[in-house]
Design a protein around this motif. Structure first.
Motif, PDB file in Angstrom:
ATOM      1  N   ARG A  31       0.825  -1.208   0.000  1.00 39.56           N
ATOM      2  CA  ARG A  31       0.000   0.000   0.000  1.00 39.56           C
ATOM      3  C   ARG A  31       0.863   1.264   0.000  1.00 39.56           C
ATOM      4  NH1 ARG A  31      -3.809   2.777   3.704  1.00 39.56           N
ATOM      5  NH2 ARG A  31      -2.986   1.689   5.518  1.00 39.56           N
ATOM      6  N   HIS A  32       1.888   1.287   0.863  1.00 36.58           N
ATOM      7  CA  HIS A  32       2.674   2.517   1.033  1.00 36.58           C
ATOM      8  C   HIS A  32       3.936   2.568   0.179  1.00 36.58           C
ATOM      9  CE1 HIS A  32       0.138   3.744   4.274  1.00 36.58           C
ATOM     10  NE2 HIS A  32       0.460   2.717   5.032  1.00 36.58           N
ATOM     11  N   ALA A  33       4.384   1.416  -0.325  1.00 35.06           N
ATOM     12  CA  ALA A  33       5.669   1.431  -1.035  1.00 35.06           C
ATOM     13  C   ALA A  33       5.644   0.634  -2.337  1.00 35.06           C
ATOM     14  CB  ALA A  33       6.771   0.890  -0.119  1.00 35.06           C
ATOM     15  N   GLY A  39      -3.524  10.391   6.686  1.00 39.22           N
ATOM     16  CA  GLY A  39      -4.638  11.140   6.083  1.00 39.22           C
ATOM     17  C   GLY A  39      -4.242  11.989   4.886  1.00 39.22           C
ATOM     18  N   LYS A  40      -2.958  12.033   4.543  1.00 42.47           N
ATOM     19  CA  LYS A  40      -2.527  12.912   3.453  1.00 42.47           C
ATOM     20  C   LYS A  40      -1.843  12.095   2.351  1.00 42.47           C
ATOM     21  CE  LYS A  40      -2.335  16.900   6.476  1.00 42.47           C
ATOM     22  NZ  LYS A  40      -1.695  18.173   6.817  1.00 42.47           N
ATOM     23  N   THR A  41      -1.657  12.719   1.187  1.00 38.76           N
ATOM     24  CA  THR A  41      -1.117  11.995   0.030  1.00 38.76           C
ATOM     25  C   THR A  41       0.280  12.514  -0.308  1.00 38.76           C
ATOM     26  OG1 THR A  41      -3.372  11.941  -0.761  1.00 38.76           O
ATOM     27  CG2 THR A  41      -1.696  11.290  -2.337  1.00 38.76           C
ATOM     28  N   PHE A  42       1.198  11.591  -0.553  1.00 41.26           N
ATOM     29  CA  PHE A  42       2.587  11.957  -0.841  1.00 41.26           C
ATOM     30  C   PHE A  42       3.040  11.316  -2.150  1.00 41.26           C
ATOM     31  CE2 PHE A  42       1.841  12.171   3.670  1.00 41.26           C
ATOM     32  CZ  PHE A  42       2.370  13.416   4.002  1.00 41.26           C
ATOM     33  N   HIS A  43       3.603  12.157  -3.036  1.00 38.01           N
ATOM     34  CA  HIS A  43       4.086  11.669  -4.329  1.00 38.01           C
ATOM     35  C   HIS A  43       5.585  11.913  -4.423  1.00 38.01           C
ATOM     36  CE1 HIS A  43      -0.151  11.884  -5.525  1.00 38.01           C
ATOM     37  NE2 HIS A  43      -0.146  13.114  -5.044  1.00 38.01           N
ATOM     38  N   LEU A  71       6.679   9.175   5.364  1.00 42.33           N
ATOM     39  CA  LEU A  71       5.607  10.182   5.394  1.00 42.33           C
ATOM     40  C   LEU A  71       4.232   9.514   5.297  1.00 42.33           C
ATOM     41  CD1 LEU A  71       7.375  12.775   3.093  1.00 42.33           C
ATOM     42  CD2 LEU A  71       6.465  13.348   5.354  1.00 42.33           C
ATOM     43  N   ARG A  72       4.116   8.539   4.392  1.00 42.42           N
ATOM     44  CA  ARG A  72       2.808   7.867   4.222  1.00 42.42           C
ATOM     45  C   ARG A  72       2.411   7.107   5.480  1.00 42.42           C
ATOM     46  NH1 ARG A  72       3.885   5.491  -1.896  1.00 42.42           N
ATOM     47  NH2 ARG A  72       3.432   7.419  -3.023  1.00 42.42           N
TER      48      ARG A  72
END
Ligand code: 13P
Ligand code: SF4
Length: 351
Positions: free
Chosen positions: A15-17, A296-300, A290-291
């Motif tokens: 999910r995160h990576a 609750g926030k989105t990181f690209h 960060l994720r």
């Protein structure tokens, strides 16, 4: 941050990576990681070890560490603990810095011997030459330096406190020339952020990090175009730093949404900001942290290529081997450590 349960590693890593490390977290590989992770978890108390991991480490190392952080945060953390052993998941200069801080009180081990291109950009002869020409000059070294360079430095700084260290050194040594090394991009951003009265007294060494130097202006412009509402979190080692800083200072759109931050500064900024979406201008490992920490926030990531192969030399299997076999131990020549100590102490105390 609460650590993930082993049962959740597969889903959460994907999910995160999943986009950061495509194809890495297969079911089979995650099962291997979990088996190694369980052994690490059992061995750590038996070895009375403190495992710490830099923000750029793979997720499984971040999840296996007692503390995850930036260079300054991990140095301060190690300094404040009294564990007789530290297993440092980062690059070699970080292990050396930790060893210099703990001295004989603890042994420091690392899963591998990763270098750092910024450290390797230092030519010691150039420092000697500068010192000969400026006998009363002041040397400020970024923490990304070898112990020998630290030993001939008056101050050590990290990306988190570089501008403050510059201010402090200039105030204490009025009229003296200052050599800032090795990263020219961090140096130029720090001068702009500082209130140094005469920036012409500062000489910037011509070094850079191959991962961050590749993050240029075009990548930022493209990222802003794709994400018009996002804020940009940018590490001052990036190749676009000087251009980006001048646009930030002029308040040019979209650069009023750009923030120069150390990796730990990125966490704090993203937590406090009203923005919901962020472009992350540094190594990919930071995006996972960060994720995980701010769900609750989105990181690209600004670039899918921003990966440090030195940092990624450390693996969970190698950490396990290091714990089992008591290697690879980090040692620093006591004379060099003694000389570097004062400059490192200044780094730990200047906020
Ligand atoms: P931090 O000081 O933000 O941890 O960065 C260290 C580093 O190696 C950056 O590339
Ligand atoms: Fe060194 Fe650059 Fe890797 Fe940081 S990202 S450890 S500065 S090579």
């Amino acid at each position: 941050m609460e650590k993930l349960r082993f049962e959740d590693w597969y889903d959460e890593f994907n999910r995160h990576a999943g986009d950061l490390y495509p194809g890495r977290y297969t079911r089979e590989f995650v099962d291997e990681l979990i088996a190694a992770g369980r052994k690490v978890r059992d061995l750590v108390p038996r070895k009375r070890s403190l495992v710490v991991a830099h923000n750029y480490q793979f997720p499984e190392l971040q999840e296996s560490a007692a503390q995850v952080g930036d260079s300054l945060g991990l140095s301060r953390y190690v300094a404040a603990q009294d564990s007789p052993r530290v297993d440092f998941c980062g690059v070699w200069f970080m292990g050396e810095t930790a060893k210099t801080i703990v001295g004989d009180r603890a042994k420091v081990y690392m899963p591998d011997r990763p270098g750092c291109s910024l450290v390797e950009s230092i030519d010691y002869a150039k420092i000697v030459h500068w010192k000969r020409r400026n006998p009363d000059g002041i040397v400020i070294s970024y923490v990304n330096t070898d112990a020998g360079t630290k030993a001939v430095s008056d101050y050590i700084c990290t990306s988190r406190n570089a501008a403050k260290v510059l201010d402090h050194a200039a105030r204490r040594n009025p009229g003296k020339r200052i050599l800032f090394l090795p990263d020219k991009f961090l140096g130029s951003v720090s001068i702009a952020q500082s209130s140094v009265a005469d920036p012409t007294l500062i000489d910037l060494y011509d070094g850079c990090c191959h991962v961050h130097a590749k993050i240029g202006e075009t990548a930022l412009e493209e990222a802003f175009d794709r994400r018009p509402d996002a804020e940009l979190l940018i590490h001052p080692e990036c190749g676009c730093a000087a251009h980006c800083m001048s646009k930030v200072m002029q308040g040019n759109s979209p650069y009023q949404r750009a923030f120069f931050l150390s990796t730990e500064g990125m966490i704090r900024h993203a937590q406090a900001s009203p923005a919901k979406e962020f472009i992350v201008g540094t190594e990919l490992g930071m995006v996972y942290r960060l994720r995980r920490e701010i769900p609750g926030k989105t990181f690209h990531p600004v670039s899918a290529e921003a990966t440090c192969e030195y940092m990624k030399m450390n693996t969970l299997g190698k950490l396990l081997a290091s714990l089992e076999n008591d290697e690879i131990e980090v040692t620093v020549d006591p004379e060099i450590a003694g000389k570097a100590q004062l400059a490192i102490d200044r780094m730990l105390t200047i906020q």
